[in-house]
Design a protein around this motif. Structure first.
Motif, PDB file in Angstrom:
ATOM      1  N   ARG A 112       7.515  -3.013  -7.362  1.00 56.34           N
ATOM      2  CA  ARG A 112       6.150  -2.924  -6.843  1.00 56.34           C
ATOM      3  C   ARG A 112       5.733  -4.207  -6.141  1.00 56.34           C
ATOM      4  N   SER A 113       6.022  -5.344  -6.719  1.00 56.89           N
ATOM      5  CA  SER A 113       5.600  -6.597  -6.089  1.00 56.89           C
ATOM      6  C   SER A 113       6.297  -6.792  -4.754  1.00 56.89           C
ATOM      7  N   LEU A 138       4.049   3.081   6.786  1.00 62.70           N
ATOM      8  CA  LEU A 138       2.795   2.440   6.389  1.00 62.70           C
ATOM      9  C   LEU A 138       2.120   1.761   7.574  1.00 62.70           C
ATOM     10  N   ASN A 139       2.907   1.246   8.502  1.00 63.38           N
ATOM     11  CA  ASN A 139       2.333   0.657   9.704  1.00 63.38           C
ATOM     12  C   ASN A 139       1.592   1.712  10.529  1.00 63.38           C
ATOM     13  N   GLU A 167       4.821   5.945  -7.140  1.00 62.08           N
ATOM     14  CA  GLU A 167       3.721   5.163  -7.706  1.00 62.08           C
ATOM     15  C   GLU A 167       3.469   3.906  -6.877  1.00 62.08           C
ATOM     16  N   GLU A 168       4.546   3.293  -6.414  1.00 62.91           N
ATOM     17  CA  GLU A 168       4.399   2.073  -5.615  1.00 62.91           C
ATOM     18  C   GLU A 168       3.689   2.361  -4.296  1.00 62.91           C
ATOM     19  N   ILE A 169       4.067   3.465  -3.639  1.00 64.75           N
ATOM     20  CA  ILE A 169       3.419   3.841  -2.388  1.00 64.75           C
ATOM     21  C   ILE A 169       1.954   4.200  -2.643  1.00 64.75           C
ATOM     22  N   ILE A 172      -0.070   1.070  -2.945  1.00 63.38           N
ATOM     23  CA  ILE A 172      -0.347   0.435  -1.660  1.00 63.38           C
ATOM     24  C   ILE A 172      -1.472   1.170  -0.936  1.00 63.38           C
ATOM     25  N   LEU A 173      -1.408   2.495  -0.906  1.00 64.30           N
ATOM     26  CA  LEU A 173      -2.441   3.264  -0.216  1.00 64.30           C
ATOM     27  C   LEU A 173      -3.799   3.095  -0.888  1.00 64.30           C
TER      28      LEU A 173
END
Length: 499
Positions: A112-113, A138-139, A167-169, A172-173
């Protein structure tokens, strides 16, 4: 940072009755696009790097307009370049929804980091190229300012190399102003004649929603143990102690009173027979590329299931009195093996049956005095003409004969190179499924055309999101964005009748 007024303007436009505009990233031939179009969305653009798949998308959604048939490498095509090429103006105002299924393999060890670091620093991919495709996705989210984001991927995304990438995505969102949730949905619960398990992530701007809803199932099936076992492995991290993760939501449970899942026979039983052994004997089935430009008249058994009617009558993609893309692989050694298998048989059974055929041939040759010496070159050549060379202890799932009374197992992208995973249930036909049958099992309608030849078409179909699953997701997203306003194009195969 995107001006918040852009989100407000988009939302006002939709609430006033405007049609939501979709950009499909990693679009392939357009399974997600087709489902979203059927739910009332406008497909405004796509990004796909594979040439045949990009052309398929352009043909089916933009009438073959060359601007839309071009392939695009997302790592070399910026959002502004894309919208300029399509004449859509500024990227921030061109789209309301971003959908797509970026490959997840690159993130096997990115935690995640690390993902947060890459997401917040665009140049970080230079130090970790594995993350590049997700960062490009993501861009696009950052540049296009969508009101909603939908990501589709394999269940392993929830437990990939010990990391829960979904979960990581979602995390970020969330930091970018979205409410993000993800779950696992099985396509068979949504009218697709295939037991295909997929991760679906939906993110909607926090100005619009304070939580996410996933579509209710329309069909029911008791999934085989292999699917439930794989799901348990995928969910191991998502089902960590309460409070550890915030993004995962359990999928809505199917009601046992719903209609039964669509079976393989209900999906493809009306299609013209291809009697592989007869065609081979007549010299009408040869090695070489299979073109998709031959139309075959419907003949023989003409099963008219509700599903068949939906595939023939899909608005804008209606079938005709003939069927296209009904071509199969050339497998002269194996047709006779396919004929002897029982539904559900896999490679160990196929290997034993092939060995039996070989021994029968040895006995026949012995009777006429022509049996070759054991282990001689002639013996080995004969054996190769009857027995596949694969180790049956290492490739148990390489072959599988479909059951007519159940949905198909998951179609794979390499179906064109290895069609043994979906052997037709009809022993008289004794063959792998055709391109059109694969399309039917993915819920592509008969009027949907695929660019290229047989193998690229199989790859496009195997890589696609089943359109009926996509439509269920899209309908849920539409409701959350636009309320319960009357939508066009929704009656398609949405039966709620009870058994």
């Amino acid at each position: 940072m995107i001006d918040s007024r852009i989100f407000k303007h988009k939302l006002q436009r939709l609430r006033a009755g405007g049609c939501p505009r979709v950009l499909d990233l990693f679009s392939g031939c357009g399974g997600l696009s087709l489902g979203f179009k059927a739910a009332g969305f406008k497909i405004a653009g796509a990004v796909e790097c594979e040439a045949d798949a990009a052309r398929s998308h352009g043909i089916n959604f933009h009438g073959g307009d060359e601007r839309y048939c071009k392939s695009h490498d997302i790592t070399k095509t910026s959002p502004s370049d894309l919208t300029a090429g399509l004449g859509l103006g500024d990227a921030a105002g061109a789209f309301d929804i971003l959908v797509g299924g970026p490959p997840c393999q690159a993130f096997a060890r990115v935690g995640r980091s690390k993902l947060r670091e890459v997401a917040e620093h665009p140049e970080a991919f230079r130090h970790d190229p594995r993350s590049r495709l997700y960062i490009e996705y993501l861009n696009y989210v950052e540049a296009c300012a969508p009101l909603a984001v939908v990501i589709e991927n394999v269940p392993d995304m929830l437990n990939h190399g010990g990391h829960n990438l979904a979960e990581e995505i979602a995390d970020i969102l969330t930091t970018r102003g979205y409410v993000a949730r993800y779950t696992l949905l099985n396509a068979a619960f949504y009218g697709v004649p295939q037991m295909r398990e997929r991760m679906i992530l939906i993110a909607i701007r926090s100005e619009v929603a304070d939580d996410i809803e996933f579509p209710e199932p329309s069909h029911w099936i008791d999934l085989p143990s292999g699917y439930t076992g794989s799901r348990a492995v995928a969910l191991k991290l998502a089902l960590a102690p309460a409070g550890t993760l915030s993004g995962y939501r359990a999928a809505p449970k199917p009601d046992g009173d719903l209609p039964s899942a669509v079976t393989a026979e209900q999906a493809i039983g009306d299609l013209p027979e291809i009697l592989a052994r007869e065609l081979l004997a007549a010299g009408e089935l040869r090695r070489g590329a299979r073109k998709l430009d031959v139309a075959i008249p419907y003949t023989g058994h003409n099963l008219q299931s509700e599903y068949v009617r939906a595939m023939r009558q899909w608005p804008g993609y209606e079938g005709t009195a003939t069927v296209w893309d009904h071509v199969i692989r050339y497998l002269p050694r194996d047709y006779r093996i396919f004929a002897g298998l029982k539904p559900g048989d896999q490679y160990p059974e196929a290997s034993r049956y092939a060995r039996q055929l070989f021994e029968d041939e040895l006995r026949r040759l012995a009777q006429v005095g022509k049996r070759p010496l054991a282990d001689s070159p002639q013996w080995r050549d004969l054996e190769a003409r009857f027995v596949p060379p694969y180790d049956d202890s290492k490739f148990p799932n390489k072959w599988r004969k479909m059951e007519s009374s159940m949905p198909a197992r998951t179609l794979l992208a390499h179906l064109g190179k290895d069609g043994y995973s979906h052997i037709h249930y009809d022993s008289e036909q004794a063959r792998p499924i055709s391109v059109r049958e694969a399309a039917r099992l993915q819920s592509f309608p008969d009027g949907f055309r695929f660019a290229g030849t047989m193998n690229p078409a199989f790859r496009q179909i195997g890589n696609a999101v089943p359109p009926l699953l996509a439509k269920a997701v899209a309908t849920s997203v539409m409701s959350q964005l636009c309320g319960n306003r009357q939508l066009e194009g929704l009656p398609l195969f949405a039966s709620s009748a009870r058994r």
